[in-house]
Design an enzyme around this catalytic site. Structure first.
Site, PDB file in Angstrom:
ATOM      1  N   GLU A 101       0.846  -1.199   0.000  1.00  0.00           N
ATOM      2  CA  GLU A 101       0.000   0.000   0.000  1.00  0.00           C
ATOM      3  C   GLU A 101       0.878   1.244   0.000  1.00  0.00           C
ATOM      4  O   GLU A 101       1.934   1.282   0.645  1.00  0.00           O
ATOM      5  CB  GLU A 101      -0.906  -0.013   1.239  1.00  0.00           C
ATOM      6  CG  GLU A 101      -1.964   1.065   1.261  1.00  0.00           C
ATOM      7  CD  GLU A 101      -2.973   0.856   2.384  1.00  0.00           C
ATOM      8  OE1 GLU A 101      -3.471   1.863   2.918  1.00  0.00           O
ATOM      9  OE2 GLU A 101      -3.276  -0.319   2.734  1.00  0.00           O
ATOM     10  N   ASP A 103       0.164   5.342   0.588  1.00  0.00           N
ATOM     11  CA  ASP A 103      -0.916   6.192   1.102  1.00  0.00           C
ATOM     12  C   ASP A 103      -0.628   7.677   1.042  1.00  0.00           C
ATOM     13  O   ASP A 103       0.417   8.137   1.521  1.00  0.00           O
ATOM     14  CB  ASP A 103      -1.174   5.888   2.589  1.00  0.00           C
ATOM     15  CG  ASP A 103      -1.805   4.537   2.826  1.00  0.00           C
ATOM     16  OD1 ASP A 103      -2.415   3.994   1.890  1.00  0.00           O
ATOM     17  OD2 ASP A 103      -1.689   4.030   3.948  1.00  0.00           O
ATOM     18  N   GLU A 105      -2.973  10.494   2.776  1.00  0.00           N
ATOM     19  CA  GLU A 105      -4.163  10.752   3.587  1.00  0.00           C
ATOM     20  C   GLU A 105      -4.113  12.200   4.071  1.00  0.00           C
ATOM     21  O   GLU A 105      -3.065  12.688   4.503  1.00  0.00           O
ATOM     22  CB  GLU A 105      -4.236   9.799   4.782  1.00  0.00           C
ATOM     23  CG  GLU A 105      -4.383   8.346   4.392  1.00  0.00           C
ATOM     24  CD  GLU A 105      -4.551   7.419   5.587  1.00  0.00           C
ATOM     25  OE1 GLU A 105      -5.183   6.368   5.438  1.00  0.00           O
ATOM     26  OE2 GLU A 105      -4.041   7.761   6.668  1.00  0.00           O
ATOM     27  N   HIS A 118      -0.659  12.983   5.614  1.00  0.00           N
ATOM     28  CA  HIS A 118      -0.131  11.773   6.239  1.00  0.00           C
ATOM     29  C   HIS A 118       0.240  10.793   5.131  1.00  0.00           C
ATOM     30  O   HIS A 118      -0.606  10.419   4.319  1.00  0.00           O
ATOM     31  CB  HIS A 118      -1.203  11.182   7.155  1.00  0.00           C
ATOM     32  CG  HIS A 118      -0.819   9.905   7.834  1.00  0.00           C
ATOM     33  ND1 HIS A 118      -0.301   9.866   9.116  1.00  0.00           N
ATOM     34  CD2 HIS A 118      -0.893   8.617   7.424  1.00  0.00           C
ATOM     35  CE1 HIS A 118      -0.084   8.608   9.461  1.00  0.00           C
ATOM     36  NE2 HIS A 118      -0.417   7.839   8.452  1.00  0.00           N
ATOM     37  N   THR A 119       1.509  10.394   5.068  1.00  0.00           N
ATOM     38  CA  THR A 119       1.944   9.409   4.080  1.00  0.00           C
ATOM     39  C   THR A 119       2.434   8.155   4.794  1.00  0.00           C
ATOM     40  O   THR A 119       2.979   8.220   5.893  1.00  0.00           O
ATOM     41  CB  THR A 119       3.069   9.965   3.180  1.00  0.00           C
ATOM     42  OG1 THR A 119       4.263  10.171   3.969  1.00  0.00           O
ATOM     43  CG2 THR A 119       2.651  11.271   2.527  1.00  0.00           C
ATOM     44  N   ASN A 120       2.229   7.022   4.142  1.00  0.00           N
ATOM     45  CA  ASN A 120       2.673   5.758   4.717  1.00  0.00           C
ATOM     46  C   ASN A 120       2.894   4.763   3.587  1.00  0.00           C
ATOM     47  O   ASN A 120       2.338   4.911   2.492  1.00  0.00           O
ATOM     48  CB  ASN A 120       1.643   5.215   5.711  1.00  0.00           C
ATOM     49  CG  ASN A 120       2.226   4.199   6.685  1.00  0.00           C
ATOM     50  OD1 ASN A 120       3.414   3.876   6.635  1.00  0.00           O
ATOM     51  ND2 ASN A 120       1.393   3.685   7.571  1.00  0.00           N
ATOM     52  N   ARG A 129       5.594   3.255   8.408  1.00  0.00           N
ATOM     53  CA  ARG A 129       6.603   4.127   7.788  1.00  0.00           C
ATOM     54  C   ARG A 129       5.997   5.518   7.549  1.00  0.00           C
ATOM     55  O   ARG A 129       6.041   6.059   6.451  1.00  0.00           O
ATOM     56  CB  ARG A 129       7.089   3.515   6.482  1.00  0.00           C
ATOM     57  CG  ARG A 129       7.748   2.143   6.656  1.00  0.00           C
ATOM     58  CD  ARG A 129       8.200   1.562   5.319  1.00  0.00           C
ATOM     59  NE  ARG A 129       8.926   0.321   5.501  1.00  0.00           N
ATOM     60  CZ  ARG A 129       8.363  -0.888   5.478  1.00  0.00           C
ATOM     61  NH1 ARG A 129       7.058  -1.007   5.279  1.00  0.00           N
ATOM     62  NH2 ARG A 129       9.095  -1.971   5.656  1.00  0.00           N
ATOM     63  N   TRP A 195      -9.076   9.394  16.012  1.00  0.00           N
ATOM     64  CA  TRP A 195      -7.624   9.587  15.964  1.00  0.00           C
ATOM     65  C   TRP A 195      -7.147  10.694  15.026  1.00  0.00           C
ATOM     66  O   TRP A 195      -6.041  11.224  15.199  1.00  0.00           O
ATOM     67  CB  TRP A 195      -6.917   8.289  15.540  1.00  0.00           C
ATOM     68  CG  TRP A 195      -7.214   7.863  14.125  1.00  0.00           C
ATOM     69  CD1 TRP A 195      -8.229   7.059  13.712  1.00  0.00           C
ATOM     70  CD2 TRP A 195      -6.496   8.221  12.931  1.00  0.00           C
ATOM     71  NE1 TRP A 195      -8.204   6.899  12.345  1.00  0.00           N
ATOM     72  CE2 TRP A 195      -7.147   7.599  11.839  1.00  0.00           C
ATOM     73  CE3 TRP A 195      -5.365   9.005  12.678  1.00  0.00           C
ATOM     74  CZ2 TRP A 195      -6.715   7.728  10.522  1.00  0.00           C
ATOM     75  CZ3 TRP A 195      -4.926   9.153  11.352  1.00  0.00           C
ATOM     76  CH2 TRP A 195      -5.599   8.510  10.314  1.00  0.00           C
ATOM     77  N   GLY A 199      -5.001  13.832  17.649  1.00  0.00           N
ATOM     78  CA  GLY A 199      -5.016  12.580  18.399  1.00  0.00           C
ATOM     79  C   GLY A 199      -6.388  12.130  18.849  1.00  0.00           C
ATOM     80  O   GLY A 199      -6.506  11.320  19.775  1.00  0.00           O
ATOM     81  N   ARG A 272      10.128   5.429  19.655  1.00  0.00           N
ATOM     82  CA  ARG A 272       9.288   4.398  19.043  1.00  0.00           C
ATOM     83  C   ARG A 272      10.079   3.127  18.739  1.00  0.00           C
ATOM     84  O   ARG A 272       9.507   2.039  18.667  1.00  0.00           O
ATOM     85  CB  ARG A 272       8.665   4.957  17.765  1.00  0.00           C
ATOM     86  CG  ARG A 272       7.730   4.019  17.052  1.00  0.00           C
ATOM     87  CD  ARG A 272       7.113   4.715  15.852  1.00  0.00           C
ATOM     88  NE  ARG A 272       6.355   3.810  15.033  1.00  0.00           N
ATOM     89  CZ  ARG A 272       5.781   4.148  13.873  1.00  0.00           C
ATOM     90  NH1 ARG A 272       5.898   5.397  13.423  1.00  0.00           N
ATOM     91  NH2 ARG A 272       5.104   3.266  13.173  1.00  0.00           N
TER      92      ARG A 272
END
Length: 286
Positions: A101, A103, A105, A118-120, A129, A195, A199, A272
């Protein structure tokens, strides 16, 4: 952002608007509505598609074709005003638990507060990621161009043809890359107020519904995979996107974006990853 950079970005945006209008596909021919029913509307003979969200459902569409590599462009005008809790998307995805995928967003916000881009990237079912950005313009007042370029060498995210993120093929260094699974192009508008905005602290205001985002000048230039074969074995060979990377100007632009507008980078999130950052984080970025 300096005046000269702003002027160059504006000229580039105007050029990309003209170019995409000249080569755009047609939503009526190229995509199917995959959820939301009448909340998704194809307008102007398929040149524009709007997605709406109310307190019952969102909406979305998917490409008729499946692809193995390509360049995917769309112009998008996001929800104006109070868009808190909403997520507008433009992404590629395969299916299955070990899916790939890519993304884009767009996380809504309270009135007067900026959107978060928002990228992933998921490779073989594993994501995590994330990189997030602000934009250097108001994405609700006019259409802007968002691009996913995916070739065997790298994935590039672009905004108005300005690169904001690169994910290189580092399989030689043990990093999975997206190269074996065909993907469809998807877009959606849905509620994620648990979310998406600050948050989850700011919820969707349903008195402002329906929320509407508008897409136009969709163009998918890629290797179509079907029962009859892969189109890139023929006429699509040697197109620029198939080996495209960043030249010196592109590297300068992505540095400018990441220094000025990036607000989160998983590779910099030391807390993280107490056992060490993902392997790609120690490799050249672009």
């Amino acid at each position: 952002m300096s005046f000269s950079n702003c002027a160059r970005a504006l000229r580039l945006s105007m050029f990309m608007t003209f170019l995409l209008a000249a080569m755009a596909g047609n939503f009526s021919q190229d995509v199917d509505i995959n959820f939301g029913g009448p909340r998704a509307q194809k307008l102007n003979g398929g040149q524009v598609l709007t997605l709406s969200l109310d307190n019952s459902s969102g909406s979305g569409f998917q490409s008729k074709n499946q692809y193995l590599f390509g360049r995917f462009d769309v112009q998008l005008k996001l929800i104006p005003g109070n868009s808190a809790g909403t997520v507008t998307t433009f992404y590629l995805s395969s299916i299955g638990s070990a899916h790939d995928e890519i993304d884009f967003e767009f996380l809504g916000n309270a009135s007067g507060q900026p959107y978060t881009v928002h990228t992933n990237i998921y490779a073989q079912g594993k994501g995590g990621r994330e990189q997030q950005f602000r934009l250097w313009f108001d994405p609700t007042s006019a259409y802007h161009t968002y691009t996913i370029l995916w070739n065997p060498l790298r994935i590039i995210f672009l905004v108005d043809n300005i690169p904001i993120r690169v994910f290189n093929n580092n399989e030689a260094n043990g990093v999975p890359f997206l190269k074996n699974q065909t993907m469809r192009l998807y877009a959606s508008l849905w509620n994620a107020d648990d979310w998406a905005t600050q948050g989850g602290r700011v919820k969707s205001d349903w008195t402002k519904a329906p929320f509407t985002a508008s897409y136009r000048n969709y163009n998918a230039n890629g290797c179509v995979v079907s029962a009859s074969g892969n189109s890139c074995n023929g006429a699509l060979n040697n197109q620029a996107w198939q080996t495209q990377g960043l030249d010196a100007n592109g590297r300068n632009r992505i540095r400018w974006v990441q220094q000025s507008y990036m607000i989160y980078n998983y590779c910099a999130d030391v807390q993280r990853f107490p056992q060490g950052r993902p392997r790609e984080c120690s490799l050249p970025r672009f």
